[in-house]
Design a protein around this motif. Sequence first.
Motif, PDB file in Angstrom:
ATOM      1  N   THR A 267       0.795  -1.227   0.000  1.00  0.00           N
ATOM      2  CA  THR A 267       0.000   0.000   0.000  1.00  0.00           C
ATOM      3  C   THR A 267       0.828   1.278   0.000  1.00  0.00           C
ATOM      4  N   SER A 271       0.445   4.000  -2.901  1.00  0.00           N
ATOM      5  CA  SER A 271      -0.133   5.325  -2.647  1.00  0.00           C
ATOM      6  C   SER A 271       0.876   6.441  -2.902  1.00  0.00           C
ATOM      7  N   ASP A 275       0.475   9.465  -5.465  1.00  0.00           N
ATOM      8  CA  ASP A 275       0.468  10.831  -4.925  1.00  0.00           C
ATOM      9  C   ASP A 275       1.449  11.713  -5.681  1.00  0.00           C
ATOM     10  N   GLY A 318      -5.432   0.125  -0.845  1.00  0.00           N
ATOM     11  CA  GLY A 318      -5.614   1.501  -0.410  1.00  0.00           C
ATOM     12  C   GLY A 318      -6.942   2.080  -0.819  1.00  0.00           C
TER      13      GLY A 318
END
Length: 319
Positions: A267, A271, A275, A318
Motif C-alpha cells: 500500500t 499510494s 500521490d 488503499g
Amino acid sequence: RLEALRGALANDTSFGVPEANSEPMSMVRYLTAYRGDAESGGSAFFDGGDVFGKTIFDATTPASSMFPPHAEGEDSLEFKKANRAYQAWKTDAENRASIVGNLIAGYQEGLDRRTIPFDSVSGEDAFGKSNSSLRSWMGSILANNAGDLAQNLATPPGTSENGPDTWVGEPTDGHVPMMLSGALVQKVMGEGGLLQDLAFDQSEVKDAHDPNNPLDDEYVNGRMPALRALQLASLTGYQDDFAEALKVPDIKDHRTKAVLDVENHWTTLFSKSFDADVNHQVAIGKSQDEINKGMRSLFDVVVDKVSSATVGEVPVAGG
C-alpha cells in the motif's frame, strides 16, 4: 560478463570522494551522485545517463531463486558442489541488491545536494533534469525491484545513528533483499525526493493504440514513464500476491492475515507513487477530472487483466 560488471559496480571506489568526507563509496553511488556537477545543472553524462541507466537495468535484473543445500552429507562431493554454486549465487545476488540500493541512495543524494533552486515554473530539480535519461531508466529498474522497495517503504528497518543508509539483507525465501534505512526512505517519499522527481519523466508517446488502455501505449524511447512503470509494478505485485493469499487455507484467520500482509506490503509504494503523479499533474495544470480519469483507466485495465486469477472482484490496495 554481467556478473563481473556487478562486482565492479558494487565494490567501493579505490579513492576517497572529497564531497563525502574523502571516504570511498560504492562505485554505482559515486557514478550516480558525484560526477559532472549535476546538482548544479551540469552534465553528469553526455547522454543524460541513458547508457548508464541501461547498464544498471541489465545488471540488476532479479536473479532466479536459489536455496542453500541441505546440511546432510556435508562431506560429500555433491554437497560441496551444490554449496559452491549457492555461495556464488549468493554473492552475485548480494551485488544486485547492493547496486539497486546504492543507486537509490546516490540518486537521492544528487537531489539533496542541489545548489540551485527548483525550476520556478515546473518545480523540476536540476539534478533530475541533468540526468533525464537515467531518471527514465530508474522507473524500469525500480519496477524490477518493486517488492523490495515496497517492503522498505512499508516497514523501514531503521539503523543506529551514523549507520549505513542502504545494505544487503539476509537471504529470505531464495531472495537477497535490498535494505534502506528509515531516514533514506523518508527522503525518497518526501518533498523533493526520488518519487516526486520521477514524475518529471514524461516519455513521448509514439503510438497510443487503444485510447482507453494506458498500458498499450508505445513510446519513442521504448519505455513507459518512470512513475507509470513503478505504479504498474506495484499494482500487479499487489494483485499477484493477493491471488496467492486467497489460496491460503481459511483456518484460524490464516487467510485474513495473509491478505492483510499483502495490503501492508504494497500500500505505501502504491499510494506514494500515485500521490507523486497527481501532485505533478496538478502542478502542470491538469484538471482533477482528467487526472481521475487517467488513474481510473489504469486501475481498470490492471484489475481486468489479473482478476481471472482470483475469485470474484479483486479490491485495489488503499482503495
